[in-house]
Design a protein around this motif. Structure first.
Motif, short mmCIF file in Angstrom:
data_model
loop_
_atom_site.label_atom_id
_atom_site.label_comp_id
_atom_site.label_asym_id
_atom_site.label_seq_id
_atom_site.Cartn_x
_atom_site.Cartn_y
_atom_site.Cartn_z
N GLY A 1 -43.89 76.96 63.37
CA GLY A 1 -44.56 76.24 62.28
C GLY A 1 -43.55 75.02 61.29
O GLY A 1 -43.67 75.07 60.63
N LEU A 2 -42.47 75.10 61.99
CA LEU A 2 -41.64 74.47 62.06
C LEU A 2 -42.11 72.48 61.99
O LEU A 2 -43.19 72.07 63.42
CB LEU A 2 -40.06 74.60 62.60
N GLU A 3 -42.02 71.57 61.40
CA GLU A 3 -42.81 69.90 61.73
C GLU A 3 -41.00 69.78 62.14
O GLU A 3 -40.18 70.75 61.97
CB GLU A 3 -42.30 69.84 59.99
N ASP A 4 -41.43 68.15 63.67
CA ASP A 4 -40.59 67.89 63.18
C ASP A 4 -40.45 66.36 62.73
O ASP A 4 -40.11 65.40 62.90
CB ASP A 4 -41.12 67.09 65.07
N ARG A 5 -38.46 67.11 61.47
CA ARG A 5 -37.72 65.75 60.85
C ARG A 5 -36.86 66.37 61.19
O ARG A 5 -35.66 67.31 61.75
CB ARG A 5 -38.15 66.81 59.59
N THR A 6 -36.66 65.11 60.62
CA THR A 6 -34.92 65.13 60.90
C THR A 6 -33.81 65.19 60.00
O THR A 6 -34.67 65.44 58.28
CB THR A 6 -34.50 63.27 61.38
N ILE A 7 -32.98 65.26 59.69
CA ILE A 7 -32.14 65.74 58.74
C ILE A 7 -32.03 64.69 57.55
O ILE A 7 -32.16 64.53 56.66
CB ILE A 7 -30.79 65.47 58.55
N VAL A 8 -32.38 63.09 57.75
CA VAL A 8 -32.91 62.06 56.81
C VAL A 8 -33.70 62.39 56.69
O VAL A 8 -33.74 62.01 54.87
CB VAL A 8 -32.57 60.51 58.24
N ASP A 9 -34.76 62.71 56.51
CA ASP A 9 -35.91 63.39 56.34
C ASP A 9 -36.15 64.24 55.36
O ASP A 9 -36.56 64.12 54.72
CB ASP A 9 -36.92 63.37 56.97
N ARG A 10 -35.33 64.88 55.62
CA ARG A 10 -34.77 66.44 54.58
C ARG A 10 -34.18 66.02 53.97
O ARG A 10 -34.42 66.04 52.20
CB ARG A 10 -34.46 67.95 55.31
N MET A 11 -32.55 65.15 53.20
CA MET A 11 -32.23 64.22 52.42
C MET A 11 -33.02 63.35 51.40
O MET A 11 -33.04 63.25 50.77
CB MET A 11 -31.25 63.37 53.42
N ARG A 12 -34.09 62.94 51.88
CA ARG A 12 -34.95 61.96 51.10
C ARG A 12 -36.03 63.03 50.15
O ARG A 12 -35.83 62.70 49.18
CB ARG A 12 -35.65 61.22 52.22
N GLU A 13 -35.90 63.45 50.90
CA GLU A 13 -37.26 64.88 50.71
C GLU A 13 -36.91 65.46 48.73
O GLU A 13 -36.77 65.58 48.76
CB GLU A 13 -37.85 65.46 51.36
N ASN A 14 -35.32 65.33 49.43
CA ASN A 14 -34.27 66.53 48.59
C ASN A 14 -33.27 65.80 47.46
O ASN A 14 -32.19 66.45 47.32
CB ASN A 14 -33.42 67.66 49.30
N TYR A 15 -33.75 64.16 47.72
CA TYR A 15 -32.21 63.49 47.04
C TYR A 15 -31.45 64.04 45.71
O TYR A 15 -30.88 63.71 45.55
CB TYR A 15 -32.14 62.35 46.85
N ALA A 16 -32.76 64.89 44.49
CA ALA A 16 -32.25 64.82 43.50
C ALA A 16 -31.04 66.15 43.94
O ALA A 16 -30.25 65.87 42.69
CB ALA A 16 -33.89 65.60 43.08
N GLY A 17 -31.09 67.24 44.20
CA GLY A 17 -30.60 67.90 44.41
C GLY A 17 -29.57 67.50 45.46
O GLY A 17 -27.58 68.12 44.31
N TYR A 18 -29.17 66.59 46.00
CA TYR A 18 -28.39 66.18 46.57
C TYR A 18 -27.49 64.89 44.95
O TYR A 18 -25.85 65.18 44.87
CB TYR A 18 -27.78 65.34 47.29
N ILE A 19 -27.70 64.34 44.28
CA ILE A 19 -27.62 63.62 43.34
C ILE A 19 -26.68 64.52 42.48
O ILE A 19 -25.52 64.35 41.90
CB ILE A 19 -28.60 62.90 42.98
N PHE A 20 -27.62 65.87 41.81
CA PHE A 20 -26.63 67.08 41.26
C PHE A 20 -25.65 67.71 41.71
O PHE A 20 -24.47 68.30 40.96
CB PHE A 20 -27.90 68.22 40.50
N ILE A 21 -25.74 67.66 43.55
CA ILE A 21 -24.56 68.94 43.76
C ILE A 21 -22.98 67.79 44.48
O ILE A 21 -22.14 68.11 43.80
CB ILE A 21 -25.05 70.04 44.74
#
Length: 56
Positions: A16-36
């Motif tokens: 059940g995995l989607e075909d997403r790239t690393i960039v797609d995942r980063m866009r979805e989780n940008y708030a976490g990266y801002i804090f880390i």
């Protein structure tokens, strides 16, 4: 197992995995990266600066 059963598409479909790239995942989780990122930068500075100053 045949080549078809071991293909990437089959694995994605099986688990059940989607075909997403690393960039797609980063866009979805940008708030976490801002804090880390500041935490990572400060840890790096506080760890490596004394290590380099002590070796000179």
């Amino acid at each position: 197992m045949s080549q078809e059963q071991r293909s990437a598409d089959h694995i994605r479909q099986k688990y059940g995995l989607e075909d997403r790239t690393i960039v797609d995942r980063m866009r979805e989780n940008y708030a976490g990266y801002i804090f880390i990122i500041p935490t990572f930068v400060m840890f790096t500075l506080l760890f490596y600066i004394p290590m380099f100053r002590g070796s000179c």
